[in-house]
Scaffold this active site. Sequence first.
Site, PDB file in Angstrom:
ATOM      1  N   THR A   1      -6.220   3.202  -4.790  1.00 42.42           N
ATOM      2  CA  THR A   1      -5.614   4.179  -5.694  1.00 42.42           C
ATOM      3  C   THR A   1      -4.623   3.499  -6.639  1.00 42.42           C
ATOM      4  O   THR A   1      -4.648   3.721  -7.860  1.00 42.42           O
ATOM      5  CB  THR A   1      -4.895   5.269  -4.866  1.00 42.42           C
ATOM      6  OG1 THR A   1      -5.826   5.776  -3.901  1.00 42.42           O
ATOM      7  CG2 THR A   1      -4.403   6.399  -5.727  1.00 42.42           C
TER       8      THR A   1
ATOM      9  N   TYR B   1      -0.522   8.526  -2.273  1.00 37.70           N
ATOM     10  CA  TYR B   1      -0.570   8.305  -3.727  1.00 37.70           C
ATOM     11  C   TYR B   1      -1.692   9.139  -4.359  1.00 37.70           C
ATOM     12  O   TYR B   1      -1.611   9.513  -5.523  1.00 37.70           O
ATOM     13  CB  TYR B   1      -0.876   6.833  -4.020  1.00 37.70           C
ATOM     14  CG  TYR B   1       0.276   5.863  -3.902  1.00 37.70           C
ATOM     15  CD1 TYR B   1       1.577   6.284  -3.617  1.00 37.70           C
ATOM     16  CD2 TYR B   1       0.047   4.494  -4.098  1.00 37.70           C
ATOM     17  CE1 TYR B   1       2.611   5.356  -3.508  1.00 37.70           C
ATOM     18  CE2 TYR B   1       1.091   3.577  -4.006  1.00 37.70           C
ATOM     19  CZ  TYR B   1       2.364   4.005  -3.709  1.00 37.70           C
ATOM     20  OH  TYR B   1       3.379   3.095  -3.617  1.00 37.70           O
ATOM     21  N   GLY B   2      -2.728   9.378  -3.573  1.00 31.30           N
ATOM     22  CA  GLY B   2      -3.986   9.892  -4.121  1.00 31.30           C
ATOM     23  C   GLY B   2      -3.955  11.290  -4.698  1.00 31.30           C
ATOM     24  O   GLY B   2      -4.930  11.733  -5.312  1.00 31.30           O
TER      25      GLY B   2
ATOM     26  N   ASP C   1       0.876  -1.177   0.000  1.00 32.21           N
ATOM     27  CA  ASP C   1       0.000   0.000   0.000  1.00 32.21           C
ATOM     28  C   ASP C   1       0.912   1.226   0.000  1.00 32.21           C
ATOM     29  O   ASP C   1       2.127   1.107   0.215  1.00 32.21           O
ATOM     30  CB  ASP C   1      -0.886  -0.001   1.258  1.00 32.21           C
ATOM     31  CG  ASP C   1      -1.767   1.244   1.344  1.00 32.21           C
ATOM     32  OD1 ASP C   1      -2.421   1.580   0.333  1.00 32.21           O
ATOM     33  OD2 ASP C   1      -1.803   1.905   2.406  1.00 32.21           O
ATOM     34  N   SER C   2       0.322   2.396  -0.222  1.00 34.27           N
ATOM     35  CA  SER C   2       1.110   3.633  -0.135  1.00 34.27           C
ATOM     36  C   SER C   2       1.646   3.839   1.276  1.00 34.27           C
ATOM     37  O   SER C   2       2.563   4.615   1.485  1.00 34.27           O
ATOM     38  CB  SER C   2       0.239   4.824  -0.516  1.00 34.27           C
ATOM     39  OG  SER C   2      -0.815   4.954   0.415  1.00 34.27           O
TER      40      SER C   2
ATOM     41  N   THR D   1      -8.095   2.168   1.550  1.00 38.28           N
ATOM     42  CA  THR D   1      -7.830   1.199   2.619  1.00 38.28           C
ATOM     43  C   THR D   1      -7.416   1.846   3.936  1.00 38.28           C
ATOM     44  O   THR D   1      -7.382   1.186   4.972  1.00 38.28           O
ATOM     45  CB  THR D   1      -6.765   0.174   2.183  1.00 38.28           C
ATOM     46  OG1 THR D   1      -5.595   0.880   1.729  1.00 38.28           O
ATOM     47  CG2 THR D   1      -7.283  -0.712   1.082  1.00 38.28           C
ATOM     48  N   HIS D   2      -7.082   3.132   3.915  1.00 33.53           N
ATOM     49  CA  HIS D   2      -6.805   3.822   5.178  1.00 33.53           C
ATOM     50  C   HIS D   2      -8.102   4.082   5.974  1.00 33.53           C
ATOM     51  O   HIS D   2      -8.071   4.191   7.192  1.00 33.53           O
ATOM     52  CB  HIS D   2      -6.133   5.178   4.921  1.00 33.53           C
ATOM     53  CG  HIS D   2      -4.679   5.092   4.565  1.00 33.53           C
ATOM     54  ND1 HIS D   2      -4.241   4.674   3.332  1.00 33.53           N
ATOM     55  CD2 HIS D   2      -3.562   5.382   5.280  1.00 33.53           C
ATOM     56  CE1 HIS D   2      -2.913   4.720   3.305  1.00 33.53           C
ATOM     57  NE2 HIS D   2      -2.481   5.146   4.469  1.00 33.53           N
TER      58      HIS D   2
ATOM     59  N   CYS E   1      -4.567  -1.356  -2.006  1.00 28.87           N
ATOM     60  CA  CYS E   1      -4.667   0.090  -2.185  1.00 28.87           C
ATOM     61  C   CYS E   1      -5.586   0.339  -3.378  1.00 28.87           C
ATOM     62  O   CYS E   1      -5.286  -0.109  -4.493  1.00 28.87           O
ATOM     63  CB  CYS E   1      -3.257   0.621  -2.463  1.00 28.87           C
ATOM     64  SG  CYS E   1      -3.194   2.370  -2.834  1.00 28.87           S
TER      65      CYS E   1
HETATM   66  N1  DGL Z   1      -4.674   3.363   0.882  1.00 27.47           N
HETATM   67  C1  DGL Z   1      -4.872   3.980  -0.335  1.00 27.47           C
HETATM   68  C2  DGL Z   1      -6.088   3.618  -1.110  1.00 27.47           C
HETATM   69  O1  DGL Z   1      -6.684   2.615  -0.840  1.00 27.47           O
HETATM   70  C3  DGL Z   1      -3.974   5.053  -0.811  1.00 27.47           C
HETATM   71  C4  DGL Z   1      -4.238   6.399  -0.294  1.00 27.47           C
HETATM   72  C5  DGL Z   1      -3.187   7.402  -0.681  1.00 27.47           C
HETATM   73  O2  DGL Z   1      -2.000   7.099  -0.555  1.00 27.47           O
HETATM   74  O3  DGL Z   1      -3.571   8.491  -1.101  1.00 27.47           O
HETATM   75  O4  DGL Z   1      -6.487   4.315  -2.002  1.00 27.47           O
END
Ligand code: DGL
Length: 266
Positions: A76, A43-44, A11-12, A185-186, A74
């Site tokens: 994203t 990442y978003g 994940d990020s 997922t956060h 993740c």
């Molecule tokens: N956990 C992430 C997701 O499911 C990434 C969020 C991010 O890094 O912006 O999208």
Amino acid sequence: MPNPNPIGIFDSGVGGISVLKEIRLLMPGEDILYYADSAHCPYGTQPPENIRQRTIKISQFLINIGAKIIVAACNTASIAGLDYLRQEFQSPIVGMEPAIKPAAKITRNGKVGVLATGVTINGDRFNSLLTRFACDIEVINVPCPGLVEQVEMGLLDTLETTALLRKFLSPLIKNGVDTVVLGCTHYPFLRLLVESIMGPEVNVIDTGCAVAKRLQQVLQEEDLLSDKAPVYATESFYTSGNASQVSQVIKNLWDHPNITVKYIEL
Ligand code: DGL
């Protein structure tokens, strides 16, 4: 033949721990490798091309150290890069997407809210989900800049996190949605807060459990399941960020006292 090699998850940052938890519950005998790309999180808000390059590097690393399958934990990264990952690697890849299909099934009033990153909401894969499964319901998409950072710092119930969430949830409350999709997922780590703001009548859903089930199905189909006794199953954690901070946050999120995280930049 059973395959004892580990499952590689990334994940990020620490968000994928919400998916790891479900995987561990369903498959207690599997070894797990987890890479948190904390130095490049979030990442978003990045161009999809950057995200693709990171996910390819991370998957390559996990495969090099023995992963038999990759889970992009993740939304994203999956929206931006799943097709590219599948082109790049022979190993099976399991991705994820916001729970639009289940939300369309359970909504009673046809109004659904989606909390996700900007990259997810603007992605073609996400729009195709809406076209396929949500053309006869109203979907309100809310990008949530800043929320991932709060979870990365382990700030799950502070005043600032609550204020941010109230702001992101207010258009959903105004529109009377009865279902909220946690499309990152956060966010499952903020579920209690979301539920307390939205009230008991509103469904709050995510896809961690569905991803774990899909992973188990793919491992079965590919004859890759491990037959290890759960007591011997291990988890190894890696990060591009600050290893001691990441390990502290993972310990709290997963409620496991004995976690060590290794710093590995890719
Ligand atoms: N956990 C992430 C997701 O499911 C990434 C969020 C991010 O890094 O912006 O999208």
